[in-house]
Scaffold this active site. Structure first.
Site, PDB file in Angstrom:
ATOM      1  CB  THR A  13      -0.926   0.006   1.234  1.00 43.12           C
ATOM      2  OG1 THR A  13      -1.764  -1.146   1.183  1.00 43.12           O
ATOM      3  CG2 THR A  13      -1.791   1.252   1.243  1.00 43.12           C
ATOM      4  CB  ALA A  33      15.777  16.737  -4.274  1.00 42.20           C
ATOM      5  N   GLY A 134       1.190   9.434   9.587  1.00 45.33           N
ATOM      6  CA  GLY A 134       1.021   9.388   8.134  1.00 45.33           C
ATOM      7  C   GLY A 134       1.625  10.589   7.444  1.00 45.33           C
ATOM      8  CD  GLU A 190      -4.707  -4.565   8.813  1.00 42.01           C
ATOM      9  OE1 GLU A 190      -4.988  -5.617   8.173  1.00 42.01           O
ATOM     10  OE2 GLU A 190      -4.171  -3.580   8.292  1.00 42.01           O
ATOM     11  CE  LYS A 205       0.939   5.175  14.207  1.00 37.43           C
ATOM     12  NZ  LYS A 205      -0.460   5.304  13.736  1.00 37.43           N
TER      13      LYS A 205
END
Length: 436
Positions: A13, A33, A134, A190, A205
């Protein structure tokens, strides 16, 4: 300049999203960059699937160790997950002088101290923006944007699955089991949702955020964890009635005795912005002594949002490849030889406010017995709700909000209250944070 060659480990994913974002925004990313960044090799056990996704744009192999040994690869992106082979691959990549980008919060929370020490010794970078929140740039905010501040505390909704379940329970009045089933049906949870609903994912986290905020080593084993699986729609309704919402929060705080590190359901005043973070979204509140409270909001998971953070790390590492290693931003924000020895406090030393719900026999003197036990335990009451019994019922709910109290005292008081003959079953306890 010579393009930066990247080896991608895992094209599921997030890996697929990373490939797509890099391809779609190639020109923009190169301009930022200062040179071209290209994924030249992809490792995945599902070879046919990987070949279809990259469509000839990169070499594909089933052997991830082949990638970390490849002398042409400058940066390795690890998106395999887990603690086992992922750790071996990351350490092998570092040992071969390659920079690493990872979204693997479990790996870093568990083995981060070893990994960062190896990277420091070898003079390479390990970038991990995608490991928390995220697409929310919370790692960069703590390492760089808030570098002038002494961080006082962090409180975050850092697991979208649990937040979605709590939102559904509140909005639709669903019991926990039904809300979890809905989350699984929509693909937010899940088949085995243990890590999400029991707070384990959030603890990974939070361990990373605490290290960044306070300059302490990763200490996952000292993080207190309590999930949402025991919450009822009654508790959510009572909280609303009292002006609060229940959120699964990761909280880390600097206090006189040391560092608090805890994940648990928490009552938050509805007027706070973070109380209104709903569904699968994440929200992280950071309090700095100079800047005050700052809120970071966004998608905490998903292919493209997480890929946004992965590619941002690629850009950062590319910029730093030619920089003097001694002057790069440290992995955990503080210089490695300047980490703090402040202790992480045991949960029974924590001081906060509490929501207590108990089912009691509807008879005189019950409330007096309960308040006496609380007073003897140095716990004062801030607010109370007592419902009238329904027709034919002989018991009723009493809900109390306390002022600040020590967890150890609350545990002792709960044990005494549960022994009263007039109390039916166990006392429900949820911690409360005003987040001022």
């Amino acid at each position: 300049m010579k393009p930066i060659n990247v080896g991608l480990l895992g094209i599921g994913t997030v890996g697929g999203g990373t490939w797509a974002v890099l391809a779609r925004n190639q020109e923009e990313i190169s301009r930022r960059a200062g040179r071209e960044i290209r994924i030249s090799v992809v490792a995945d056990k599902e070879l046919d699937k990987a070949k279809k996704l990259v469509a000839g744009g990169a070499r594909v192999t089933a052997d991830a160790f082949e990638v970390v040994r490849d002398p042409e690869i400058d940066i390795v992106i690890e998106l395999i997950g887990g603690y086992g082979v992922a750790k071996e691959l990351v350490l092998a990549a570092i040992g071969n002088g390659k920079h690493v980008v990872t979204a693997n919060k479990a790996l870093l929370a568990t083995h981060g101290n070893e990994i960062f020490a190896a990277a420091q010794k070898k003079g390479v970078m390990v970038a991990f923006e995608a490991s928390v929140g995220g697409g929310i740039p919370i790692i960069k905010a703590l390492r760089e944007g808030l570098a002038a501040n002494r961080i006082e505390w962090i409180a975050g909704i850092i697991n979208g699955t649990s937040n979605f379940i709590l939102s559904e329970m509140r909005d639709k009045g669903l019991p926990f089991a039904a809300a979890l089933k809905d989350a699984q049906k929509r693909g937010y949870a899940e088949t085995d949702p243990t890590f999400d609903i029991e707070g384990v994912d959030a603890s990974h986290k939070l361990t990373i955020l605490a290290a960044l905020a306070f300059g302490i080593p990763m200490q996952l084993k000292k993080c207190f964890v309590e999930g949402i699986q025991k919450l009822t729609s009654d508790d959510i309704g009572y909280a609303e009635e009292l002006g609060y919402r229940i959120k699964l929060l990761g909280i880390t705080k600097r206090v006189k005795k040391g560092i608090e590190l805890r994940v648990h359901p928490t009552l938050v005043p509805t007027r706070r912005l973070i109380a209104n973070v709903e569904g699968v979204m994440n929200g992280i509140l950071v309090k700095g002594d100079a800047v005050g409270p700052t809120l970071y909001y966004g998608a905490g998971a998903g292919s493209q949002p997480t890929a946004s953070a992965v590619v941002a790390d690629l850009v950062d590492v590319t910029r730093l490849i030619t920089a003097d290693p001694g002057h790069r931003v440290p992995h955990l924000a503080f210089q490695p030889d300047q980490l703090s020895s402040d202790p992480v406090l045991a949960m029974d030393q924590i001081e906060t406010s509490y929501y207590l719900r108990m089912r009691v026999t509807d008879k005189p003197g019950v409330l007096a017995d309960i308040t006496r036990i609380l007073a003897d335990s140095k716990i004062s009451i801030g607010a109370m709700v007592q419902k009238e019994p329904g027709k034919g019922e002989r018991s009723v709910d009493i809900v109390l909000l306390t002022h600040q109290a020590v967890e150890k005292n609350v545990n002792q008081a709960m044990a005494k209250i549960e022994k009263l003959s007039t109390v039916v079953g166990s006392v429900t306890r949820i911690r409360l944070e005003e987040l001022l």
